[in-house]
Structures are given as C-alpha cells and as structure tokens.
Enzyme design. Structure first.
Site, short mmCIF file in Angstrom:
data_model
loop_
_atom_site.label_atom_id
_atom_site.label_comp_id
_atom_site.label_asym_id
_atom_site.label_seq_id
_atom_site.Cartn_x
_atom_site.Cartn_y
_atom_site.Cartn_z
CB ALA A 152 63.63 -26.71 -48.80
CE LYS A 153 70.69 -22.95 -46.70
NZ LYS A 153 70.74 -23.20 -44.64
N GLY A 154 68.01 -22.59 -50.73
CA GLY A 154 68.54 -22.06 -52.05
C GLY A 154 69.32 -21.51 -52.14
#
Ligand code: GLU
Length: 441
Positions: free
Chosen positions: A130-132
């Site tokens: 995941a990444k934000g």
C-alpha cells in the site's frame, strides 16, 4: 520524477495490452505506473501456471482519493488532495509509507503501492502493498498547519487503515512526528491507543530501535553482498550518492565507515564533489545546521547534470523516481547501482545499464530494510515486548542477505537482471497466495 514521461514506452504498453486501459489512465502519460506495468510484463513469461493470475497485479485492489481541507494560520481554508492505495493484500494487510510532496499523483501512488507489494514479498514479510500521499509542499506549512493536515488526512483514510488492515509509515517528507500524529488521530477515532496502526513512530510511542537507520543499513548490506559477487572491494570503492537524507545519508555514512570514499553527493540544493572523499559525519552535521550541502567547505560545487558523469564505482540513487533514464544511463561510470529510492531507473535505462555490464540492485530489494524493521516494530507493538538494537540489526542483516542471495540465484538461473529476478520471486509468492485463497465468491 513523475513529469518525466516516456512516450515510446507508453505507446508500446498501450499497443501490447490485451485489455482496455482503466478509465483513470491516459495512454500517452502512464508515468511510474506504466513503468511498473512493463516490469510485470517482463516477468510474466517466468510465472508458469501462476501467469493465469497476473492481471491481479496490474490493477490495485482499492484506491481512495480524499479531500483534505485545513484552516491555515492566516484564517483561510486550503484544500489538498490525498491518496491511499492498497495494491494487494493477498499475503497480509497493506503496508507502505505516506509521502508529502507537491508533485504526488494518483498514478505515482499506485506505482509506489505496487512496488511495496513486490518489496514485502521479496523480503518475505507478511504484508501486501500500500502507499499514501498528499499533494502538498510541506515546507510551505507551519508546524500547526502540518499537524492539522496530517490529522485530517488520517481521519479521511481512517475507513481503510488499521493495525490489521493497512499500516502506514514514513516516506518522502514524513517522519516520526507525523507518525505520532497519525497514531494519535486514529486512536482518538477508535477510542483506544492503537500503536500498531503506523510504524516509524518515536521510540517513546512504541517505535522500534534501528527503524530510522534501517533503510540505509539495508542499502549498505545488499551493497556489500553485490560487491562481493562482482569482485569490488568496498574498502577501496568510490561512491556517489543522490539524496542525502534518511536513506542516502545513512548509507553514505556506513559505506564511509567501511573505508569507501564518498566522492559526490547531490540533493535538492545542488551537487558537490571531492575526489579524496567527503567527511560524511561533518557533511551530515552541516546539512542539519544549514539546510544545504553546497556551502560545505573545501569541496567543488559541480553542475547537477555533471553528477551522472562522476568517476565512481558505486552509485546510490536515494531521492525520487525516474532519475536514471535513457538520456543519462550511458554516462554512468559506476559498476554497481544500488537503488535506495523507489523507482529511480526507467526500463530503458535498465536495458542500457545491463548492456554496459553495470549491476543494478533494484529498489524492491535494496531499500527493503525500512519496511523490514517496520515489520519488527509492528510485531513488538503487538507483543508489547521490545528488542535490543543489536538484535534488530542482526535480524535485519540476515533478512537482507537471504533476500539478496535468493534473488541472485534466480538471476543466475534464468540469466535475467536482479530486478526481473526479484519480480519473479515476489510475484510467485503473491500469486501463489492468491491462488491458495481462491476467487471469492
Ligand atoms: N516508505 C518506506 C518504503 O518505501 C517504508 C514503508 C514501511 O515501512 O511501511 O519502503
């Protein structure tokens, strides 16, 4: 970075795709996500029966785009765009950092989340990817504004994160203080102190010893392993580093302690060169005090573009994506490139470096030390039992060496680059888990 587009690549991708492009992509401007898709295409012939599932890797599982409004100190209201992308959760909860940068785009966060899936599988930690990010230049905000931005963003993505759902961490322009605010905001919203919702926290809030240095230590560890394979003596090596923050700065320090000469360093303020080797602790102290490296005494300031021509044995790109491209790959003098940054080399540059006999240790294994110690932090938070720094570093080194050795063996077996070998190992793990779980309903 993401603005550097390669139209030949995107046209090839669009032409070779058997599926219509998803609506959020522009065929002429795929950027980092287009590069990731090409990396997956390169590995598909090696996936055997698991290739049936490969399309899973070409679309993120879940993407959230949020509006982040905050009141600025002058009383006006500003809106920023925030993202959290969960690329894959077949092997465990989503895991990956949050970056604050004015150029962040959804496509970039998609690619970064996918590289987290590959990285986590490559070092075999039980996470998906995941990444934000928030599209903001944090240097323009006061501390209060930064805190309000972080808290509102955390609240907005709170519907999809959690200690067993998706665990953010620091990335470009975010640090342990930002993680403390994220942990507190999530905890306030759920009504209990949930330290395991983020990693990279301050030590006094359930953070792990060794986490801050972990990515740089991992870069150094795989660098030592790779150098052995190509007969390069680290104690005599000349090293050039792009980006001298948490990753490049620590890696540079460890290389210089091992006897290497750090001959060139570039950051967003400029590029410096010293043939006899820079005094790394003094340089780090200078950057901390003055916010720039170009005023460091006794060095030659060179043009940023001249960095790529520097005579060196090891090059460590530890800044942003798409730095080594078809235009500068032919000029690189190093025998070994160790990717501290995520996505610094384009596929065309990979091909040029391979033809020229330059060994590239790809991001998805080289910079996996950070998430590896994030995993240790998460485990320590769950068990409320904290390990010594020596134990953490010893476990980190073992995991990085094992990951490098497996990837090296696969690259020899299939006669492919270390990047393709890492993708083979990682995609097999992810897709095997996908197959075992089966398709719901
Ligand atoms: N942002 C780091 C990376 O790109 C660390 C992510 C984490 O610890 O979850 O690998």
């Amino acid at each position: 970075m993401s603005q550097v587009r390669d139209h030949a690549l995107t046209k090839t991708l669009a032409a070779s795709s058997t599926h219509a492009l998803p609506s959020y992509l522009n065929a002429d401007d795929l950027g980092p996500w287009g590069i990731y898709l090409q990396q997956v295409d390169r590995v598909t012939p090696y996936l055997g029966h698991l290739a049936r599932w490969v399309e899973t890797l070409k679309r993120p599982k879940r993407m959230l785009v949020v509006d982040v409004p905050i009141e600025l100190d002058n009383g006006t209201i500003a809106h920023f765009e925030g993202y959290r992308v969960q690329h894959n959760t077949s092997r465990g909860p989503g895991k990956g950092g949050v970056r604050f940068h004015q150029d962040v785009t959804l496509s970039e966060v998609m690619a970064l989340s996918a590289w987290m899936s590959i990285k986590n599988a490559a070092v075999n930690v039980p996470y998906g990817g995941a990444k934000g990010g928030i599209r903001v230049d944090p240097k323009t905000l006061s501390r209060g504004e930064l805190e309000r931005l972080t808290r509102r963003y955390t609240s907005e993505i709170g519907i999809i994160i959690g200690p067993s759902k998706d665990i953010p961490a620091p990335d470009v322009n975010t640090n342990d203080q930002v993680m403390a605010w994220m942990m507190d905001t999530y905890s306030m919203n759920v009504g209990t102190t949930a330290t395991g919702v983020v990693t990279g926290k301050p030590i006094d809030l359930g953070g792990s010893l060794g986490r801050r240095e972990a990515t740089g230590r991992g870069v150094f560890t795989v660098g030592v392993e790779a150098a052995k394979h190509i007969g390069l003596d680290i104690s005599k090596a000349r090293v050039a580093v792009q980006g001298f923050g948490n990753v490049g700065g620590i890696a540079g320090k460890l290389f210089s302690e091992a006897g290497s000469r750090i001959v060139a360093v570039q950051d967003h303020t400029g590029t410096i060169y010293q043939e006899s080797g820079l005094n790394v602790p003094a340089l780090l102290a200078h950057i901390k005090e003055h916010g720039t490296l170009i005023t460091f005494p006794g060095v030659e300031v060179i043009a940023n573009d001249a960095f790529w021509d520097v005579s060196c044995d090891i090059l460590i790109p530890a800044a942003l994506e798409q730095q080594i491209t078809a235009t500068n790959a032919g000029r690189i003098q190093a025998k070994l490139v160790i990717e501290g940054a995520n996505g610094p080399t384009t596929p065309q540059a990979d091909d040029i470096l391979q033809e020229r006999g330059v060994l590239v240790v790809p991001d998805v294994v080289a910079n996996a030390g950070g998430v590896t110690v994030s995993y240790f932090e998460w485990v320590q938070d769950f068990s409320s039992f904290f390990w010594s720094e020596d134990e953490i570093n010893a476990r980190l080194v073992r995991i990085m060496q094992d990951a490098f050795d497996s990837v090296w063996a696969v690259s020899q077996q299939h006669k492919v680059t270390l990047r393709t070998a890492t993708f083979i190992v990682a995609c097999q793990r992810i897709l095997h888990a996908r197959e075992l779980r089966g398709l719901y309903p």
